[in-house]
Design a protein around this motif. Structure first.
Motif, PDB file in Angstrom:
ATOM      1  N   LEU A   1     114.598 136.284  43.203  1.00 30.11           N
ATOM      2  CA  LEU A   1     115.867 135.650  42.850  1.00 30.11           C
ATOM      3  C   LEU A   1     116.855 135.717  44.017  1.00 30.11           C
ATOM      4  N   THR A   2     116.808 136.817  44.787  1.00 29.24           N
ATOM      5  CA  THR A   2     117.692 136.917  45.947  1.00 29.24           C
ATOM      6  C   THR A   2     117.335 135.882  47.005  1.00 29.24           C
ATOM      7  N   ALA A   3     116.029 135.707  47.229  1.00 27.87           N
ATOM      8  CA  ALA A   3     115.608 134.709  48.218  1.00 27.87           C
ATOM      9  C   ALA A   3     116.065 133.317  47.790  1.00 27.87           C
ATOM     10  N   ASN A   4     115.952 133.020  46.473  1.00 27.57           N
ATOM     11  CA  ASN A   4     116.448 131.737  45.974  1.00 27.57           C
ATOM     12  C   ASN A   4     117.948 131.607  46.181  1.00 27.57           C
ATOM     13  N   LEU A   5     118.662 132.703  45.933  1.00 28.12           N
ATOM     14  CA  LEU A   5     120.115 132.732  46.083  1.00 28.12           C
ATOM     15  C   LEU A   5     120.511 132.348  47.507  1.00 28.12           C
ATOM     16  N   LEU A   6     119.728 132.820  48.486  1.00 24.30           N
ATOM     17  CA  LEU A   6     120.036 132.550  49.888  1.00 24.30           C
ATOM     18  C   LEU A   6     119.400 131.249  50.378  1.00 24.30           C
ATOM     19  N   GLY A   7     118.731 130.524  49.481  1.00 20.45           N
ATOM     20  CA  GLY A   7     118.124 129.262  49.866  1.00 20.45           C
ATOM     21  C   GLY A   7     116.852 129.428  50.682  1.00 20.45           C
ATOM     22  N   LEU A   8     116.227 130.606  50.622  1.00 20.96           N
ATOM     23  CA  LEU A   8     114.988 130.839  51.385  1.00 20.96           C
ATOM     24  C   LEU A   8     113.785 130.547  50.488  1.00 20.96           C
ATOM     25  N   ALA A   9     113.583 129.259  50.168  1.00 21.43           N
ATOM     26  CA  ALA A   9     112.562 128.901  49.185  1.00 21.43           C
ATOM     27  C   ALA A   9     111.177 129.401  49.598  1.00 21.43           C
ATOM     28  N   ASP A  10     110.880 129.360  50.891  1.00 22.32           N
ATOM     29  CA  ASP A  10     109.559 129.787  51.345  1.00 22.32           C
ATOM     30  C   ASP A  10     109.322 131.268  51.138  1.00 22.32           C
ATOM     31  N   ALA A  11     110.410 132.051  51.258  1.00 22.08           N
ATOM     32  CA  ALA A  11     110.272 133.488  51.042  1.00 22.08           C
ATOM     33  C   ALA A  11     110.205 133.794  49.557  1.00 22.08           C
ATOM     34  N   ALA A  12     110.800 132.932  48.733  1.00 17.23           N
ATOM     35  CA  ALA A  12     110.879 133.211  47.303  1.00 17.23           C
ATOM     36  C   ALA A  12     109.524 133.133  46.617  1.00 17.23           C
ATOM     37  N   THR A  13     108.711 132.142  46.991  1.00 19.62           N
ATOM     38  CA  THR A  13     107.464 131.905  46.260  1.00 19.62           C
ATOM     39  C   THR A  13     106.509 133.113  46.251  1.00 19.62           C
ATOM     40  N   PRO A  14     106.223 133.746  47.404  1.00 22.54           N
ATOM     41  CA  PRO A  14     105.309 134.895  47.343  1.00 22.54           C
ATOM     42  C   PRO A  14     105.792 136.007  46.407  1.00 22.54           C
ATOM     43  N   PHE A  15     107.116 136.293  46.422  1.00 20.99           N
ATOM     44  CA  PHE A  15     107.634 137.319  45.523  1.00 20.99           C
ATOM     45  C   PHE A  15     107.513 136.880  44.069  1.00 20.99           C
ATOM     46  N   GLY A  16     107.715 135.584  43.820  1.00 20.91           N
ATOM     47  CA  GLY A  16     107.608 135.066  42.463  1.00 20.91           C
ATOM     48  C   GLY A  16     106.186 135.217  41.934  1.00 20.91           C
ATOM     49  N   LEU A  17     105.202 134.903  42.795  1.00 27.78           N
ATOM     50  CA  LEU A  17     103.804 135.026  42.376  1.00 27.78           C
ATOM     51  C   LEU A  17     103.459 136.481  42.094  1.00 27.78           C
ATOM     52  N   LYS A  18     103.974 137.375  42.945  1.00 27.72           N
ATOM     53  CA  LYS A  18     103.725 138.795  42.744  1.00 27.72           C
ATOM     54  C   LYS A  18     104.345 139.263  41.425  1.00 27.72           C
ATOM     55  N   ALA A  19     105.589 138.810  41.164  1.00 28.33           N
ATOM     56  CA  ALA A  19     106.260 139.189  39.918  1.00 28.33           C
ATOM     57  C   ALA A  19     105.449 138.723  38.713  1.00 28.33           C
ATOM     58  N   MET A  20     104.926 137.490  38.773  1.00 28.55           N
ATOM     59  CA  MET A  20     104.137 136.990  37.649  1.00 28.55           C
ATOM     60  C   MET A  20     102.897 137.860  37.420  1.00 28.55           C
ATOM     61  N   ASN A  21     102.255 138.285  38.523  1.00 28.48           N
ATOM     62  CA  ASN A  21     101.096 139.158  38.394  1.00 28.48           C
ATOM     63  C   ASN A  21     101.437 140.482  37.741  1.00 28.48           C
ATOM     64  N   GLN A  22     102.598 141.047  38.156  1.00 27.88           N
ATOM     65  CA  GLN A  22     102.995 142.341  37.602  1.00 27.88           C
ATOM     66  C   GLN A  22     103.426 142.200  36.144  1.00 27.88           C
ATOM     67  N   LEU A  23     104.042 141.043  35.795  1.00 25.96           N
ATOM     68  CA  LEU A  23     104.414 140.811  34.396  1.00 25.96           C
ATOM     69  C   LEU A  23     103.168 140.638  33.535  1.00 25.96           C
ATOM     70  N   GLN A  24     102.132 140.059  34.144  1.00 23.64           N
ATOM     71  CA  GLN A  24     100.885 139.832  33.408  1.00 23.64           C
ATOM     72  C   GLN A  24     100.241 141.173  33.012  1.00 23.64           C
ATOM     73  N   GLU A  25     100.460 142.222  33.831  1.00 21.06           N
ATOM     74  CA  GLU A  25      99.903 143.533  33.492  1.00 21.06           C
ATOM     75  C   GLU A  25     100.478 144.072  32.194  1.00 21.06           C
ATOM     76  N   LEU A  26     101.705 143.626  31.851  1.00 22.44           N
ATOM     77  CA  LEU A  26     102.342 144.089  30.620  1.00 22.44           C
ATOM     78  C   LEU A  26     102.004 143.192  29.436  1.00 22.44           C
ATOM     79  N   ASN A  27     101.159 142.168  29.686  1.00 20.63           N
ATOM     80  CA  ASN A  27     100.904 141.140  28.684  1.00 20.63           C
ATOM     81  C   ASN A  27      99.693 141.507  27.841  1.00 20.63           C
ATOM     82  N   ARG A  28      99.855 141.543  26.517  1.00 25.81           N
ATOM     83  CA  ARG A  28      98.714 141.875  25.666  1.00 25.81           C
ATOM     84  C   ARG A  28      97.907 140.639  25.271  1.00 25.81           C
ATOM     85  N   GLN A  29      98.465 139.443  25.481  1.00 24.23           N
ATOM     86  CA  GLN A  29      97.720 138.195  25.222  1.00 24.23           C
ATOM     87  C   GLN A  29      97.658 137.414  26.526  1.00 24.23           C
TER      88      GLN A  29
END
Lengths: 175, 195
Positions: B96-124
């Motif tokens: 979200l910080t990278a998006n805030l600063l307009g660094l779209a290229d930096a934002a995507t890798p962190f976003g993908l990582k966040a989705m992976n870590q959120l998936q670990e908490l997912n029971r379905q």
């Protein structure tokens, strides 16, 4: 007020960045060049998109079809205050950043960056996201097929963003 | 979808020109517009180079990590279903910080990582969790302080003040983000009975 503060954000951020980097002993010039090379690569990849969009939008406009669509949609758009020239951008923005950049470039080049449409297009480009790309890539990366209410909610965000852009543009500059 | 929009613009333009007896216009328009597109695209290369260079220095200077640390407490309030200290909070803060600063290229890798870590908490594993939806809608509504792309496009089009759009764009994105967060909270409460 809003305009003066806006003018200071970017120069301030650049100065702050350089000062912080120098304080950490970073070789700022080398890092700048490394980043700039990435930028050049990206922009070169965008070139075909921009040319393709210019041709499509140019035909749409020069043939007189845009003028016809404008007249046809006037009863719907005029109460909202949305100019018809902005419509192709609104429709393409959620799908492709490159195509949207081509459209904004075209709007700025045709109507001028300081025209009403030009400002509106800039504000919209500045606060919207390639929604379907984000959804596809992020959900696909973890293998999720059932996204529940994520898609309609994201699209609601886009629509509110467009209307808020219009409102802010009218508020700051008027028509 | 882009294909359809692009093709519709061209085909409708050709037929409209043809029906109004102006079919010659099609050929001249294609050539003149392609040339104008090339010029605009070349100017864009210069300004993209500068912006990417500066944002790389900003990343190396630790501006991203510093701001992300400020954002994290806010995230804890927005994502009540994530246990405190879970690594996904850190990745989402960076994204979200990278998006805030307009660094779209930096934002995507962190976003993908966040989705992976959120998936670990997912029971379905084939269905989104409430936290994922909140993260996705925040991403697509996109709070941006520095709309770098828009400023770059304006600068290369010769705007008198390319950056005047910063605050209007930021305010519009705050309005959009607040709206989707409220809508998300209402839907979440109705469908999952969660806080």
């Amino acid at each position: 007020m809003l305009v003066t503060a806006s003018a200071w954000i970017l120069p301030g951020l650049i100065a702050l960045t350089l000062l912080a980097a120098m304080a950490r002993g970073i070789n700022v010039y080398d890092e700048f060049i490394a980043g700039a090379s990435d930028g050049v690569r990206l922009a070169v990849r965008l070139l075909p998109h921009i040319i393709g969009i210019y041709v499509a939008i140019g035909l749409f406009r020069e043939s007189g079809f845009l003028a016809w669509v404008t007249r046809l949609s006037a009863p719907l758009l005029v109460p909202l205050g949305l100019p018809a020239e902005i419509l192709p951008l609104v429709f393409i923005r959620p799908f492709s950043l490159a195509a949207a950049m081509g459209m904004v470039t075209n709007i700025l080049g045709t109507y001028g960056p300081d025209s009403f449409v030009g400002r509106l297009a800039s504000v919209m480009q500045g606060n919207s996201e390639t929604t379907f790309y984000v959804l596809t890539v992020y959900l696909g990366s973890v293998g999720i097929r059932r996204s529940q209410y994520a898609v309609p909610l994201c699209l609601l965000g886009d629509v509110v963003g467009y209307l808020a852009s219009l409102w802010m543009t009218l508020l700051v500059w008027g028509r | 979808m882009v294909s359809i929009i692009w093709a519709v613009l061209i085909i409708s333009g050709i037929f409209w020109a043809g029906l109004s007896g102006n079919v010659d216009l099609v050929t001249t328009t294609i050539f003149s517009q392609a040339t104008r597109g090339l010029t605009a695209g070349l100017e864009l290369i210069a300004i993209t180079a500068v912006w990417f260079g500066v944002s790389r220095v900003a990343e190396k200077a630790g501006l991203l990590t510093g701001l992300a640390r400020l954002v994290t407490p806010l995230l804890r309030a927005l994502f009540p279903s994530i246990p405190p200290g879970h690594p996904s909070l850190g990745s989402m803060a960076m994204n979200l910080t990278a998006n805030l600063l307009g660094l779209a290229d930096a934002a995507t890798p962190f976003g993908l990582k966040a989705m992976n870590q959120l998936q670990e908490l997912n029971r379905q594993p084939d269905t989104t969790t409430p936290a994922m939806i909140t993260f996705l809608v925040m991403n697509s509504a996109c709070v941006t302080l520095v709309p770098a792309t828009a400023i770059a496009l304006r600068a290369s089009a010769g705007a008198a003040e390319p950056s005047v759009i910063i605050l209007p764009a930021a305010l519009a994105s705050v309005i959009a983000t607040a709206t989707v967060l409220v809508a998300d909270r209402l839907l979440r409460r109705r469908l999952f009975g969660l806080r």
